[in-house]
Design an enzyme around this catalytic site. Sequence first.
Site, PDB file in Angstrom:
ATOM      1  N   CYS A  86       0.830  -1.208   0.000  1.00 32.99           N
ATOM      2  CA  CYS A  86       0.000   0.000   0.000  1.00 32.99           C
ATOM      3  C   CYS A  86       0.863   1.255   0.000  1.00 32.99           C
ATOM      4  CB  CYS A  86      -0.928  -0.003   1.198  1.00 32.99           C
ATOM      5  SG  CYS A  86      -1.558  -1.638   1.595  1.00 32.99           S
ATOM      6  N   HIS A 335      -9.157   4.118  -1.987  1.00 39.60           N
ATOM      7  CA  HIS A 335      -7.822   3.577  -1.779  1.00 39.60           C
ATOM      8  C   HIS A 335      -7.404   2.665  -2.947  1.00 39.60           C
ATOM      9  CE1 HIS A 335      -4.236   2.135   0.059  1.00 39.60           C
ATOM     10  NE2 HIS A 335      -4.733   1.120   0.747  1.00 39.60           N
TER      11      HIS A 335
END
Lengths: 387, 345, 136
Positions: A86, A335
């Site tokens: 991430c 996201h």
Amino acid sequence: MVRNVAIIGTGMTKFGEHWEKSLRDLIAEAGAKAVDDAGISGKDIQAIYGGTMSAGRLNGQEHIGALIADTLGLNPLPSTRIEAACASGGVALREAYLMIAGGHYDVVVAGGAEKMTDVYTEQASLALGGAADQEWEAFFGATFPALYALLARRHMYEYGTTEEQMARVSVVNHHNAALNPLAQYPYPITVDDVMKSAPIAEPLKLLDCSPLTDGAAAVVLASEDFAKKMCQEPVWIKSSAQASDTLPLHDRRLVTAIDASVLAGKQALERAKLKHKDISVLEVHDCFSIAGIIAVEDLGFTRKGEGGKAFEEGVFDLGSDVSINTSGGLKACGHPVGATGIKQAVEVTLQLQGKAGKRQVDAEYGMTHNVGGSGATVVVHTYGRDV
Amino acid sequence: MVGIVGYGAYVPRYRITVEEIAAVWGKNAETYKKGLIIGEKSVPGLDEDTITISVQAAKNAIRHGAINAKNIGAVYVGSESHPYAVKPSATVVAEAIGATPNMTAADYEFACKAGTAAIQTCMGLVKSGMVEYGLAIGADTSQGRPADALEYTAGAGGGAFVIGMEDTVADIEETVSYTTDTPGFWRREGQEYPRHGARFTGKPEYFKHIIEATKLLIQKTGYGFDDFDQVILHQPNGKFPLRAAKMMGIPADKMKLGLLTPRIGNLYSGAVPVALANVLDYAKPGELLLVTSFGSGAGSDSFAIRVTDAIEEKRANATPVETYLKKTKNLTYGRYAKHRHKIRM
Amino acid sequence: MPHRKSLALVWRRREQRYKMVGTRCATCDGHFFPPRGFCPNCRRKGRIEEKEMAGTGKVFSYTTVYAPLEGFEELAPYVMAIVQLDEGPRLTAMLCDVEPEDVEIDMPIRAVFRKISEDGKSGIIHYGYKFRPNKK
């Protein structure tokens, strides 16, 4: 001699479910916007760094460096894919920054993208779970939300953090996202909405969790000479710091803190010669609500264990001394994993340039905090209006 | 003398009552409770199978026997619910208990008597000096077709025995077998549930083989039924072993400790091993046990087992079967269906 | 279901997952599970030897998973925990033989050998440790 580096152009797609767009389409859109915004031409660019976490599993496509250069019409420039789960976007930004700071290039594009809706949800979950330790966490059934839930449960146990306080993180994010036209969920929610949403890995509920998102973001970085010549309002990257920790959560010194955040945050402030009070806009990596609470603690914006209370008291609301996640954060802006670290830089740049529209806050300096996995990689950047 | 050096059992914690099953099929629970003498049965956890049950029972047996697993030269797992059609359960068990690699292993299947067949094999290997210890396991996650009478009884559990020559807690004085080709209960390759011949499984199968094998043992040993302190017969339900005992003139009070089916169901290959473990939990030095298993198809193995003084010394190492009979968790039929993988996902 | 894990990938960890074979540093008595090949405390002065963990410990943190990983659907809702072993190391494992509402931090637990997952109905079955309440 380390050179100063500026962001001279930003671009991003709307974050959301782009059924009609491919990974390539998203990269093309964000890249073109950033280059246009910088007011430069392709021949000014010398290198590309692109972050994507899992294009191989989500899109069956590897060799993303080549795909980016090809898509943006920038062959034969060197183009490199960065993967740090991430934190892929944040690390791509850092690599680009280091290349200019070190004198290798003058103009570099740093981007990030993820196209997550081209697979079934369970495959997307497996791909995201790839950030966890496959042999010692995922093998035994640990989902990615489960890891943050383990962190949350322990935080609740040690500090008395409540589910309502965690819910407040999502509420703040949604409030800000409602003011961001590029956010995936541009509408407000209440603590009650979060509390009543379906359990995912309790104590985390659906509205404590960031969504699956398609999106891309890009920034153009330039050396001081180039930036001053070409750009009216460059935003300077004041510092960049990155730290690593054990891959599995259970091996860490603490489960209630991310040491890599503590270290990278401290280094970033020191290198920029900034104090906490200087930072008035901060994008933290709130992949789950508890991550937002732990981030403000680890970065030193509250004392350890008081993050939940701070969110509850509105300390980080839009327009306060330090506005957190003016973009809507991972929770509400969305996201798209590899794009998130770059989106954070885009948001802080827009805030410092005074171009953040309805969510504009008064800020001299900003910070971005991008986490890979459950905290094995953390990259922090600070930004300012003055070189 | 060859005998049991250590023993261990394991029964999963989940139970389902006859009432809960009967209600689903509109049957009268009392009919089954009285007819089969069964109250509830054990159900495996979602993550349990013959291999995991065998590992737990084997670990208990090794701890009880206080032996080094590396000295086990043979592991045999008897079951009719091996998780693999091809690939041994025994290798997983042997690896998990730390017996590998200098040993032999194989899986057995003989309906409900594969566990006692494993004991006999280990006896032979130990007596011949081929191995120091043999580990014989009988375990099952028994299958029964929904709504079939077997559904009320098919339970889960297993027992393990370390067979050796030294430090035995019980010596196996004699064993005999009685075997014929008599089909009464079977499951074809690839089929999920067994079929059975209903009443045919009684007289020509169960009773015939149990009684003939036991008679043979009596003949060979010269013991009379009075000489035995405890008797354990295969127990597909609560009723059959009691009736067989009555037919042979064995008093019912000698059957009590070794009759667990009413509480945990028919553990198939695990039935006699767990019952024997339970009897050993209470056995005193010098006691003589009569054990006769039965497997459809058909055959019975009968044993005369003499408890030694070491039973008291090793008792502290034992994990009593009773451990697994209390603190159980009752399941609804819905959750039972999930546990038995009957819900299509 | 696609085959997710190769045979070798799972097989080579059987010692650790079946028996919790870890390591111990004879210099500092530090215990490591999963095993470490060198001692992070003593570095070059460390003397690493194989050590089987006892399998007892307590719940350090836990969560009930309602959105399971692919291949774990049938088990949901299931409890995942960070386990603190008595020897010191922490690990991530599933809890079994316990209802989610009965789990709490510091609850004593012990390792049991269970089926972890399977590579589809026709594939290999993966076994390993889970933890269950350790009632005294």
